[in-house]
Scaffold this motif. Structure first.
Motif, PDB file in Angstrom:
ATOM      1  N   TYR A 222      11.055  -0.378   1.926  1.00  0.00           N
ATOM      2  CA  TYR A 222      11.888   0.765   2.312  1.00  0.00           C
ATOM      3  C   TYR A 222      12.938   1.010   1.237  1.00  0.00           C
ATOM      4  N   PRO A 223      12.494   1.357   0.031  1.00  0.00           N
ATOM      5  CA  PRO A 223      13.439   1.487  -1.082  1.00  0.00           C
ATOM      6  C   PRO A 223      14.250   2.782  -1.007  1.00  0.00           C
ATOM      7  N   ASP A 224      15.369   2.773  -1.700  1.00  0.00           N
ATOM      8  CA  ASP A 224      16.215   3.964  -1.789  1.00  0.00           C
ATOM      9  C   ASP A 224      15.709   4.954  -2.826  1.00  0.00           C
ATOM     10  N   THR A 225      14.986   4.443  -3.824  1.00  0.00           N
ATOM     11  CA  THR A 225      14.621   5.293  -4.955  1.00  0.00           C
ATOM     12  C   THR A 225      13.120   5.289  -5.226  1.00  0.00           C
ATOM     13  N   ALA A 226      12.643   6.394  -5.796  1.00  0.00           N
ATOM     14  CA  ALA A 226      11.235   6.517  -6.150  1.00  0.00           C
ATOM     15  C   ALA A 226      10.852   5.578  -7.280  1.00  0.00           C
ATOM     16  N   SER A 227      11.808   5.215  -8.102  1.00  0.00           N
ATOM     17  CA  SER A 227      11.506   4.345  -9.241  1.00  0.00           C
ATOM     18  C   SER A 227      11.042   2.960  -8.800  1.00  0.00           C
ATOM     19  N   TYR A 228      11.389   2.570  -7.579  1.00  0.00           N
ATOM     20  CA  TYR A 228      10.911   1.275  -7.077  1.00  0.00           C
ATOM     21  C   TYR A 228       9.378   1.245  -7.115  1.00  0.00           C
ATOM     22  N   TRP A 229       8.761   2.330  -6.662  1.00  0.00           N
ATOM     23  CA  TRP A 229       7.299   2.352  -6.587  1.00  0.00           C
ATOM     24  C   TRP A 229       6.660   2.313  -7.976  1.00  0.00           C
ATOM     25  N   THR A 230       7.204   3.095  -8.892  1.00  0.00           N
ATOM     26  CA  THR A 230       6.603   3.165 -10.225  1.00  0.00           C
ATOM     27  C   THR A 230       6.849   1.905 -11.038  1.00  0.00           C
ATOM     28  N   SER A 231       7.886   1.154 -10.701  1.00  0.00           N
ATOM     29  CA  SER A 231       8.173  -0.072 -11.442  1.00  0.00           C
ATOM     30  C   SER A 231       7.509  -1.304 -10.831  1.00  0.00           C
ATOM     31  N   THR A 232       7.152  -1.231  -9.539  1.00  0.00           N
ATOM     32  CA  THR A 232       6.634  -2.401  -8.822  1.00  0.00           C
ATOM     33  C   THR A 232       5.124  -2.370  -8.619  1.00  0.00           C
ATOM     34  N   LEU A 233       4.603  -1.238  -8.201  1.00  0.00           N
ATOM     35  CA  LEU A 233       3.205  -1.201  -7.773  1.00  0.00           C
ATOM     36  C   LEU A 233       2.178  -1.421  -8.882  1.00  0.00           C
ATOM     37  N   PRO A 234       2.415  -0.976 -10.113  1.00  0.00           N
ATOM     38  CA  PRO A 234       1.387  -1.249 -11.132  1.00  0.00           C
ATOM     39  C   PRO A 234       1.079  -2.738 -11.308  1.00  0.00           C
ATOM     40  N   SER A 235       2.100  -3.580 -11.304  1.00  0.00           N
ATOM     41  CA  SER A 235       1.849  -5.016 -11.450  1.00  0.00           C
ATOM     42  C   SER A 235       1.213  -5.595 -10.193  1.00  0.00           C
ATOM     43  N   TYR A 236       1.617  -5.106  -9.025  1.00  0.00           N
ATOM     44  CA  TYR A 236       0.986  -5.533  -7.778  1.00  0.00           C
ATOM     45  C   TYR A 236      -0.506  -5.171  -7.790  1.00  0.00           C
ATOM     46  N   LEU A 237      -0.805  -3.973  -8.257  1.00  0.00           N
ATOM     47  CA  LEU A 237      -2.184  -3.510  -8.289  1.00  0.00           C
ATOM     48  C   LEU A 237      -3.027  -4.385  -9.213  1.00  0.00           C
ATOM     49  N   SER A 238      -2.479  -4.734 -10.357  1.00  0.00           N
ATOM     50  CA  SER A 238      -3.194  -5.594 -11.297  1.00  0.00           C
ATOM     51  C   SER A 238      -3.436  -6.975 -10.708  1.00  0.00           C
ATOM     52  N   THR A 239      -2.417  -7.509 -10.030  1.00  0.00           N
ATOM     53  CA  THR A 239      -2.545  -8.830  -9.405  1.00  0.00           C
ATOM     54  C   THR A 239      -3.601  -8.813  -8.311  1.00  0.00           C
ATOM     55  N   ALA A 240      -3.567  -7.780  -7.467  1.00  0.00           N
ATOM     56  CA  ALA A 240      -4.537  -7.676  -6.387  1.00  0.00           C
ATOM     57  C   ALA A 240      -5.954  -7.537  -6.931  1.00  0.00           C
ATOM     58  N   GLU A 241      -6.107  -6.734  -7.966  1.00  0.00           N
ATOM     59  CA  GLU A 241      -7.419  -6.526  -8.575  1.00  0.00           C
ATOM     60  C   GLU A 241      -7.973  -7.840  -9.122  1.00  0.00           C
ATOM     61  N   SER A 242      -7.113  -8.626  -9.754  1.00  0.00           N
ATOM     62  CA  SER A 242      -7.542  -9.922 -10.300  1.00  0.00           C
ATOM     63  C   SER A 242      -7.977 -10.881  -9.205  1.00  0.00           C
ATOM     64  N   ALA A 243      -7.341 -10.737  -8.025  1.00  0.00           N
ATOM     65  CA  ALA A 243      -7.671 -11.609  -6.896  1.00  0.00           C
ATOM     66  C   ALA A 243      -8.790 -11.037  -6.032  1.00  0.00           C
ATOM     67  N   GLU A 244      -9.345  -9.898  -6.445  1.00  0.00           N
ATOM     68  CA  GLU A 244     -10.412  -9.212  -5.718  1.00  0.00           C
ATOM     69  C   GLU A 244      -9.973  -8.813  -4.317  1.00  0.00           C
ATOM     70  N   LYS A 245      -8.729  -8.305  -4.228  1.00  0.00           N
ATOM     71  CA  LYS A 245      -8.190  -7.768  -2.988  1.00  0.00           C
ATOM     72  C   LYS A 245      -7.880  -6.289  -3.169  1.00  0.00           C
ATOM     73  N   LEU A 246      -8.002  -5.533  -2.099  1.00  0.00           N
ATOM     74  CA  LEU A 246      -7.588  -4.137  -2.115  1.00  0.00           C
ATOM     75  C   LEU A 246      -6.110  -4.052  -1.745  1.00  0.00           C
ATOM     76  N   LEU A 247      -5.351  -3.303  -2.516  1.00  0.00           N
ATOM     77  CA  LEU A 247      -3.909  -3.174  -2.305  1.00  0.00           C
ATOM     78  C   LEU A 247      -3.588  -1.808  -1.712  1.00  0.00           C
ATOM     79  N   TYR A 248      -2.692  -1.790  -0.743  1.00  0.00           N
ATOM     80  CA  TYR A 248      -2.212  -0.523  -0.195  1.00  0.00           C
ATOM     81  C   TYR A 248      -0.797  -0.730   0.350  1.00  0.00           C
ATOM     82  N   VAL A 249      -0.058   0.352   0.454  1.00  0.00           N
ATOM     83  CA  VAL A 249       1.272   0.308   1.063  1.00  0.00           C
ATOM     84  C   VAL A 249       1.100   0.640   2.534  1.00  0.00           C
ATOM     85  N   GLU A 250       1.371  -0.327   3.386  1.00  0.00           N
ATOM     86  CA  GLU A 250       1.121  -0.186   4.819  1.00  0.00           C
ATOM     87  C   GLU A 250       2.345   0.348   5.572  1.00  0.00           C
TER      88      GLU A 250
END
Length: 337
Positions: A222-250
């Motif tokens: 529940y971030p205050d700013t849009a920059s949270y998503w652009t700074s956080t999710l790319p690395s999360y996506l890469s980590t999930a992909e490496s672990a063969e998991k699908l990533l989504y914001v629930e």
């Protein structure tokens, strides 16, 4: 993915449903009918009224080509934000704690072998529920159900266990048992937002990423700013992909006091290529001044994060349409339309 916007015609693919009791008049609804929890008074004694109500929703979703992610229990029910039969059973003297700074109740729930067995029975009851609409058990209804969360926000009230990478192997053991029931139906198992908000740094728990029985990793924030998503999710996506998991914001939500509003954050989130489900789109009024709903006036239970479909707070329809037209960063083929 988006949680209950205008509908499939606007590009909505997935909504999130909870197996939980509700009081009347929730979130601007004019329906004053409460629904009991699945285990309203005693662990192991089930009231299937909530499952029957959800089954009707699942049938409507399936008819529109949409699916649901189902949370079978709320990890916030250990005395701080609520207390159900598991909260009581995890607490001294079987009483809900009004304060629990040491998280005794939640720690007991996740470490007790007896409570683990009882929780597994709850999960099995839900997955084996025979749908009156589909004439099959939920665990096999892959045209209506995308995934089951292991729990909503596991370890939210047991921060030490989350920070210690699930020393009781609670998550993976539950996931393994769920997969044994689901078998080859195509329904997935998701984490449910480990530790609550991603700002607690537990959504991407290594133990969950290493668990072969977990298919999807859910982010809650529940971030205050849009920059949270652009700074956080790319690395999360890469980590999930490496672990063969699908990533989504629930879960994600915006208040009127947030620095960046709903439209700005939705655009940023969609731009990352990570699918999202909002907390919460509501069909009627949200917490912004729009009038009351008859006998439900003053009883709506708003948390300030809702976006009404006709609210000035944000363009729900436009956000969902934009998300539906964006290519995802991972391959969701065969899971969502």
């Amino acid at each position: 993915m988006a949680s209950k916007p205008a509908g499939a015609a606007d590009g909505a693919k997935v909504v999130r449903l909870w197996v939980t009791g509700t009081s009347y008049c929730q979130k601007g609804s004019s329906i004053p009918t409460p629904i009991n929890d699945l285990e309203p008074n005693t662990i192991g004694t089930f009231d299937d009224g909530v499952l029957a109500a959800l089954d009707g929703v699942l049938a409507k979703l399936a008819a529109k080509g949409m699916k649901a992610i189902i949370s079978p229990h709320d990890g916030n029910q250990f005395g701080v934000n609520g207390c159900d039969v598991y909260g009581k059973a995890s607490s001294p003297n079987n009483e809900c704690p009004t304060t629990d700074p040491d998280h005794t109740a939640a720690n007991t729930f996740y470490s007790s072998s007896d409570l683990q067995t009882k929780y597994d029975a709850r999960i099995a009851h839900i997955l084996n529920y025979q749908s009156p609409s589909a004439a099959k058990p939920w665990k096999s209804w892959s045209s209506a159900i995308l995934a089951f969360d292991i729990q909503n926000e596991p370890f939210q009230q047991a921060e030490g266990k989350a920070a210690s990478n699930d020393p009781d192997t609670w998550l993976c053991t539950r996931a393994q048992k769920m997969q044994s029931l689901i078998a080859s139906s195509g329904v997935k198992v998701s984490t449910g937002g480990i530790g609550g908000s991603a700002t607690n740094n537990n959504n991407m728990m290594p133990a969950a990423l290493a668990c072969a029985s977990i298919d999807m990793v859910a982010v809650h924030a529940y971030p205050d700013t849009a920059s949270y998503w652009t700074s956080t999710l790319p690395s999360y996506l890469s980590t999930a992909e490496s672990a063969e998991k699908l990533l989504y914001v629930e879960e994600w939500g915006v208040k009127t006091s947030s620095i960046d509003d709903f439209d700005t954050q939705a655009a940023a989130l969609t731009g990352t290529g990570v699918p999202w489900v909002y907390w919460q789109f509501v069909p009627g009024p949200d917490a912004t001044p729009q009038g009351c709903q008859g006998q439900c006036c003053g009883k709506e239970g708003y948390d300030g994060l809702e976006v009404g479909l006709t609210s000035s707070k944000g363009d729900a329809k436009g956000a969902v349409e934009a998300a539906g037209g964006k290519a995802a960063g991972q391959d969701w083929t065969g899971l969502v339309g």
